[in-house]
Design a protein around this motif. Structure first.
Motif, PDB file in Angstrom:
ATOM      1  N   GLY A 190      25.495   3.219  -9.823  1.00 18.29           N
ATOM      2  CA  GLY A 190      25.148   3.804 -11.014  1.00 18.29           C
ATOM      3  C   GLY A 190      23.692   4.070 -11.251  1.00 18.29           C
ATOM      4  N   LEU A 191      22.819   3.989 -10.020  1.00 17.65           N
ATOM      5  CA  LEU A 191      21.755   4.388  -9.882  1.00 17.65           C
ATOM      6  C   LEU A 191      21.330   5.534  -8.951  1.00 17.65           C
ATOM      7  N   ARG A 192      20.329   6.114  -8.867  1.00 16.99           N
ATOM      8  CA  ARG A 192      20.074   7.127  -7.990  1.00 16.99           C
ATOM      9  C   ARG A 192      18.728   6.958  -7.280  1.00 16.99           C
ATOM     10  N   VAL A 193      18.700   7.346  -5.977  1.00 18.38           N
ATOM     11  CA  VAL A 193      17.246   7.200  -5.164  1.00 18.38           C
ATOM     12  C   VAL A 193      16.613   8.299  -5.531  1.00 18.38           C
ATOM     13  N   THR A 194      15.391   8.076  -6.251  1.00 22.70           N
ATOM     14  CA  THR A 194      14.445   9.070  -6.350  1.00 22.70           C
ATOM     15  C   THR A 194      13.261   9.168  -5.408  1.00 22.70           C
ATOM     16  N   ALA A 195      12.938   8.282  -4.476  1.00 27.86           N
ATOM     17  CA  ALA A 195      11.701   8.539  -3.618  1.00 27.86           C
ATOM     18  C   ALA A 195      11.903   7.374  -2.522  1.00 27.86           C
ATOM     19  N   ARG A 196      11.031   7.709  -1.382  1.00 26.20           N
ATOM     20  CA  ARG A 196      11.329   6.761  -0.417  1.00 26.20           C
ATOM     21  C   ARG A 196       9.741   6.601   0.063  1.00 26.20           C
ATOM     22  N   PRO A 197       9.041   5.742  -0.464  1.00 33.14           N
ATOM     23  CA  PRO A 197       7.722   5.405  -0.293  1.00 33.14           C
ATOM     24  C   PRO A 197       7.254   4.987   1.123  1.00 33.14           C
ATOM     25  N   GLY A 198       8.045   4.450   1.850  1.00 38.21           N
ATOM     26  CA  GLY A 198       7.797   4.020   3.072  1.00 38.21           C
ATOM     27  C   GLY A 198       9.144   3.717   3.909  1.00 38.21           C
ATOM     28  N   HIS A 199       9.018   3.457   5.125  1.00 37.20           N
ATOM     29  CA  HIS A 199      10.162   2.832   5.960  1.00 37.20           C
ATOM     30  C   HIS A 199      10.848   2.100   4.993  1.00 37.20           C
ATOM     31  N   GLU A 200      12.235   2.251   5.048  1.00 32.32           N
ATOM     32  CA  GLU A 200      13.227   1.170   4.547  1.00 32.32           C
ATOM     33  C   GLU A 200      12.968   0.979   3.196  1.00 32.32           C
ATOM     34  N   ILE A 201      12.199   1.524   2.319  1.00 28.51           N
ATOM     35  CA  ILE A 201      11.865   1.359   0.816  1.00 28.51           C
ATOM     36  C   ILE A 201      12.331   2.447  -0.089  1.00 28.51           C
ATOM     37  N   TYR A 202      13.074   2.013  -0.881  1.00 29.19           N
ATOM     38  CA  TYR A 202      13.785   3.057  -1.928  1.00 29.19           C
ATOM     39  C   TYR A 202      13.407   2.752  -3.430  1.00 29.19           C
ATOM     40  N   LEU A 203      12.963   3.925  -4.003  1.00 28.39           N
ATOM     41  CA  LEU A 203      12.708   3.952  -5.447  1.00 28.39           C
ATOM     42  C   LEU A 203      14.046   4.260  -6.051  1.00 28.39           C
ATOM     43  N   CYS A 204      14.459   3.515  -6.918  1.00 30.27           N
ATOM     44  CA  CYS A 204      15.823   3.862  -7.903  1.00 30.27           C
ATOM     45  C   CYS A 204      15.707   3.583  -9.260  1.00 30.27           C
ATOM     46  N   GLU A 205      16.430   4.656  -9.967  1.00 29.45           N
ATOM     47  CA  GLU A 205      16.511   4.767 -11.199  1.00 29.45           C
ATOM     48  C   GLU A 205      17.891   4.747 -11.781  1.00 29.45           C
ATOM     49  N   PRO A 206      18.062   4.367 -12.893  1.00 32.71           N
ATOM     50  CA  PRO A 206      19.490   4.422 -13.624  1.00 32.71           C
ATOM     51  C   PRO A 206      19.853   5.931 -13.763  1.00 32.71           C
ATOM     52  N   ALA A 207      21.120   6.055 -13.368  1.00 31.11           N
ATOM     53  CA  ALA A 207      21.573   7.420 -13.492  1.00 31.11           C
ATOM     54  C   ALA A 207      22.696   7.486 -14.479  1.00 31.11           C
ATOM     55  N   PRO A 208      22.379   7.831 -15.958  1.00 27.12           N
ATOM     56  CA  PRO A 208      23.440   7.811 -17.025  1.00 27.12           C
ATOM     57  C   PRO A 208      24.545   8.541 -16.974  1.00 27.12           C
ATOM     58  N   ARG A 217       0.775  -1.105  -0.079  1.00 26.32           N
ATOM     59  CA  ARG A 217      -0.144  -0.098  -0.073  1.00 26.32           C
ATOM     60  C   ARG A 217       0.894   1.359   0.005  1.00 26.32           C
ATOM     61  N   GLN A 218       1.865   1.269   0.717  1.00 23.97           N
ATOM     62  CA  GLN A 218       2.831   2.453   0.631  1.00 23.97           C
ATOM     63  C   GLN A 218       3.584   2.552  -0.864  1.00 23.97           C
ATOM     64  N   LEU A 219       3.789   1.172  -1.460  1.00 24.03           N
ATOM     65  CA  LEU A 219       4.634   1.441  -2.644  1.00 24.03           C
ATOM     66  C   LEU A 219       3.616   1.518  -3.940  1.00 24.03           C
ATOM     67  N   GLU A 220       2.475   1.144  -3.951  1.00 21.83           N
ATOM     68  CA  GLU A 220       1.889   0.956  -5.121  1.00 21.83           C
ATOM     69  C   GLU A 220       1.490   2.323  -5.732  1.00 21.83           C
ATOM     70  N   PRO A 221       1.377   3.448  -5.154  1.00 15.47           N
ATOM     71  CA  PRO A 221       1.179   4.420  -5.928  1.00 15.47           C
ATOM     72  C   PRO A 221       2.275   5.153  -6.782  1.00 15.47           C
ATOM     73  N   HIS A 222       3.293   4.496  -6.273  1.00 10.44           N
ATOM     74  CA  HIS A 222       4.648   4.891  -7.167  1.00 10.44           C
ATOM     75  C   HIS A 222       5.040   4.184  -8.438  1.00 10.44           C
ATOM     76  N   ILE A 223       4.115   2.898  -8.557  1.00  9.32           N
ATOM     77  CA  ILE A 223       4.440   1.899  -9.902  1.00  9.32           C
ATOM     78  C   ILE A 223       3.179   2.153 -10.749  1.00  9.32           C
ATOM     79  N   PRO A 224       3.752   2.391 -11.799  1.00  9.29           N
ATOM     80  CA  PRO A 224       2.496   2.684 -13.059  1.00  9.29           C
ATOM     81  C   PRO A 224       1.474   1.626 -12.954  1.00  9.29           C
TER      82      PRO A 224
END
Length: 268
Positions: free
Chosen positions: A226-244, A52-59
């Motif tokens: 080579g990634l970067r953290v773009t969001a923290r949807p919840g405790h100990e959860i990290y969204l990461c994307e490639p950083a070209p 529930r913390q994560l799902e709004p950040h997933i397409p």
């Protein structure tokens, strides 16, 4: 098993009996029949509350997406992203969990959109495929070689990585210099310096808990791959994307992977 459910509260019907036969469960799956696989889970409705913390950040629309679920357990996250249209490769090294996941896939009617394979994370060194989304939840701190594993995961991530890991308490982040003089090593003792606690014995009665990074270390490790953290949807959860724009030296990773492949050839 620690923090697992025996499915003792399952209804006394055929599906309930199958749930109990497949116990213990770590994922409380909500089946289309109305049954739950672990309604008496000591962590409550796990891992639904994390989703529930994560799902709004997933397409919402994952049609055409290829997803990798590492350490899939009984498949909770696999089924959630498959329900959004993704095709999922889910891996785990525990055949017990894979048996649960394959059974649940039939219950959900998702056998055609999910694949379950017995693999370790290090087997991904031989995977040439890249994935739009990688789900890497609750695995990193169980690994003896966490940065090697994170390097392998980063190499397979095309769009988005979901990382969840046990951490040490605190969110402090120090400004770390590019080069630290030997005489200033005392700065590493600061609470916001990136660091990992090594667990030689057990944590929560689990001998596979090897590491507890602090928040600063999680972000630093992600950057180093080579990634970067773009969001923290919840405790100990990290969204990461490639950083070209970030250059990463892969030579040591390549050496480790080559050794793994050579050993595999020798041993068959």
């Amino acid at each position: 098993m620690t923090l697992q459910s025996l499915g003792g509260d399952s209804p006394d019907d055929e599906i309930g009996r199958q749930i109990r036969m497949l116990a213990p469960w770590f994922h409380n799956l909500h089946l289309p029949t109305g049954h739950q696989t672990a309604p008496d889970h000591p962590l409550a409705d796990y891992p639904s509350y994390k989703w529930r913390q994560l799902e709004p950040h997933i397409p919402q629309d994952l049609q055409g997406w290829r997803v990798l679920d590492i350490g899939c357990n009984a498949g909770f996250y696999t089924f959630e992203v498959a329900a959004r249209g993704a095709h999922v490769l889910a891996i785990d090294q525990d055949e017990h969990y894979l048996t649960q996941a394959r059974w649940a896939a039939e219950m959900f009617g998702m056998s055609g959109s999910v694949e379950f394979e017995r693999r370790t994370i290090y087997d991904l060194a031989d995977t040439a495929e890249a994935f739009d989304l990688v789900v890497f939840m609750g695995v990193l701190y169980h690994l003896r070689y966490p940065l090697l594993a994170l390097d392998l995961v980063a190499d397979l991530t095309d769009k988005l990585l979901v990382l969840q890991t046990l951490t040490m308490p605190g969110d402090d982040v120090d400004t770390v210099p590019d080069d630290l003089p030997l005489a200033e090593r005392h700065r590493m003792l600061s609470g916001g310096w990136p660091k990992m606690a090594f667990i030689e014995g057990r944590l929560a009665d689990d001998h596979t808990n090897w590491w507890a990074p602090n928040h600063a270390a999680v972000e630093a490790m992600v950057r180093s791959t080579g990634l970067r953290v773009t969001a923290r949807p919840g405790h100990e959860i990290y969204l990461c994307e490639p950083a070209p724009d970030v250059q990463v030296d892969r030579s040591e990773l390549d050496l480790a992977v080559r050794r793994a492949r050579q050993w595999k050839k020798v041993t068959g």
